[in-house]
Motif scaffolding. Sequence first.
Motif, PDB file in Angstrom:
ATOM      1  N   LYS A   1      -4.146  16.942  -8.756  1.00 53.32           N
ATOM      2  CA  LYS A   1      -2.927  16.514  -8.892  1.00 53.32           C
ATOM      3  C   LYS A   1      -2.779  15.102  -7.723  1.00 53.32           C
ATOM      4  O   LYS A   1      -3.194  15.659  -6.567  1.00 53.32           O
ATOM      5  N   LEU A   2      -2.130  14.186  -8.223  1.00 55.92           N
ATOM      6  CA  LEU A   2      -2.009  13.210  -7.325  1.00 55.92           C
ATOM      7  C   LEU A   2      -0.308  12.861  -6.885  1.00 55.92           C
ATOM      8  O   LEU A   2       0.208  12.713  -8.062  1.00 55.92           O
ATOM      9  N   LEU A   3       0.010  13.110  -5.811  1.00 61.30           N
ATOM     10  CA  LEU A   3       1.370  12.828  -5.380  1.00 61.30           C
ATOM     11  C   LEU A   3       1.758  11.789  -4.552  1.00 61.30           C
ATOM     12  O   LEU A   3       0.895  11.331  -3.656  1.00 61.30           O
ATOM     13  N   ARG A   4       2.382  10.749  -4.831  1.00 59.26           N
ATOM     14  CA  ARG A   4       2.958   9.655  -3.813  1.00 59.26           C
ATOM     15  C   ARG A   4       3.917  10.473  -2.834  1.00 59.26           C
ATOM     16  O   ARG A   4       4.824  10.951  -3.071  1.00 59.26           O
ATOM     17  N   LEU A   5       3.487  10.172  -1.620  1.00 61.60           N
ATOM     18  CA  LEU A   5       3.996  10.707  -0.462  1.00 61.60           C
ATOM     19  C   LEU A   5       5.232   9.763  -0.264  1.00 61.60           C
ATOM     20  O   LEU A   5       5.219   8.476  -0.411  1.00 61.60           O
TER      21      LEU A   5
ATOM     22  N   MET B   1       0.654  -1.103   0.174  1.00 63.06           N
ATOM     23  CA  MET B   1       0.056   0.146   0.122  1.00 63.06           C
ATOM     24  C   MET B   1       0.919   1.192   0.002  1.00 63.06           C
ATOM     25  O   MET B   1       1.976   1.345   0.767  1.00 63.06           O
ATOM     26  N   ARG B   2       0.333   2.090  -0.748  1.00 62.20           N
ATOM     27  CA  ARG B   2       1.237   3.472  -0.914  1.00 62.20           C
ATOM     28  C   ARG B   2       0.115   4.629  -0.512  1.00 62.20           C
ATOM     29  O   ARG B   2      -0.676   4.425  -0.411  1.00 62.20           O
ATOM     30  N   ALA B   3       1.063   5.639   0.058  1.00 60.23           N
ATOM     31  CA  ALA B   3       0.345   6.911   0.586  1.00 60.23           C
ATOM     32  C   ALA B   3       0.501   8.196  -0.320  1.00 60.23           C
ATOM     33  O   ALA B   3       1.365   8.302  -0.985  1.00 60.23           O
ATOM     34  N   TYR B   4      -0.656   8.412  -0.642  1.00 56.95           N
ATOM     35  CA  TYR B   4      -0.720   9.549  -1.703  1.00 56.95           C
ATOM     36  C   TYR B   4      -1.532  10.881  -1.279  1.00 56.95           C
ATOM     37  O   TYR B   4      -2.275  10.617  -0.319  1.00 56.95           O
ATOM     38  N   GLU B   5      -1.179  12.087  -1.774  1.00 55.87           N
ATOM     39  CA  GLU B   5      -1.986  13.152  -1.529  1.00 55.87           C
ATOM     40  C   GLU B   5      -2.779  13.469  -2.740  1.00 55.87           C
ATOM     41  O   GLU B   5      -1.998  13.788  -3.742  1.00 55.87           O
ATOM     42  N   LEU B   6      -3.685  13.990  -2.923  1.00 57.66           N
ATOM     43  CA  LEU B   6      -4.681  14.296  -3.783  1.00 57.66           C
ATOM     44  C   LEU B   6      -5.550  15.415  -3.592  1.00 57.66           C
ATOM     45  O   LEU B   6      -6.061  15.867  -2.693  1.00 57.66           O
ATOM     46  N   MET B   7      -5.032  16.639  -4.665  1.00 55.07           N
ATOM     47  CA  MET B   7      -5.759  17.782  -4.505  1.00 55.07           C
ATOM     48  C   MET B   7      -6.620  18.031  -5.745  1.00 55.07           C
ATOM     49  O   MET B   7      -6.170  17.630  -7.006  1.00 55.07           O
ATOM     50  N   VAL B   8      -7.718  18.384  -5.577  1.00 54.82           N
ATOM     51  CA  VAL B   8      -8.763  18.441  -6.534  1.00 54.82           C
ATOM     52  C   VAL B   8      -9.260  19.900  -6.773  1.00 54.82           C
ATOM     53  O   VAL B   8      -9.386  20.679  -5.489  1.00 54.82           O
TER      54      VAL B   8
END
Length: 108
Positions: free
Chosen positions: A90-94, A1-8
């Motif tokens: 914008k989807l970023l992998r933390l 499992m990976r952690a992401y930050e999503l800004m919409v």
Amino acid sequence: MRAYELMVIISGKLEESTAHAWLKNITNSVTAAGGSVHGNADWWGKRRLAYPIQKQEEGYYAVFNIIAPAGAMDEVERNFRLSDDVLRHKLLRLPDAEAARRGMVSAA
């Protein structure tokens, strides 16, 4: 499992209640893809854009912390690109250290 930050950024032409409905829609899409939203979405509300996007000057901003398997967010991003209501995303992998700091994954 990976952690992401999503800004919409959701279209500012929508009513605020419709924009809030998008939060639930995004959460359901992430869950359907096999991921989960960590905590609640950070709702920034309606803000003026730095530059016009699709001839719009304002948009609703929301930020999500997401935990999902690798590649699970591809379909969610595809739906954002197809939607007229989503101006930008914008989807970023933390990095692992940041995800641990936010409490999304256990520190190794």
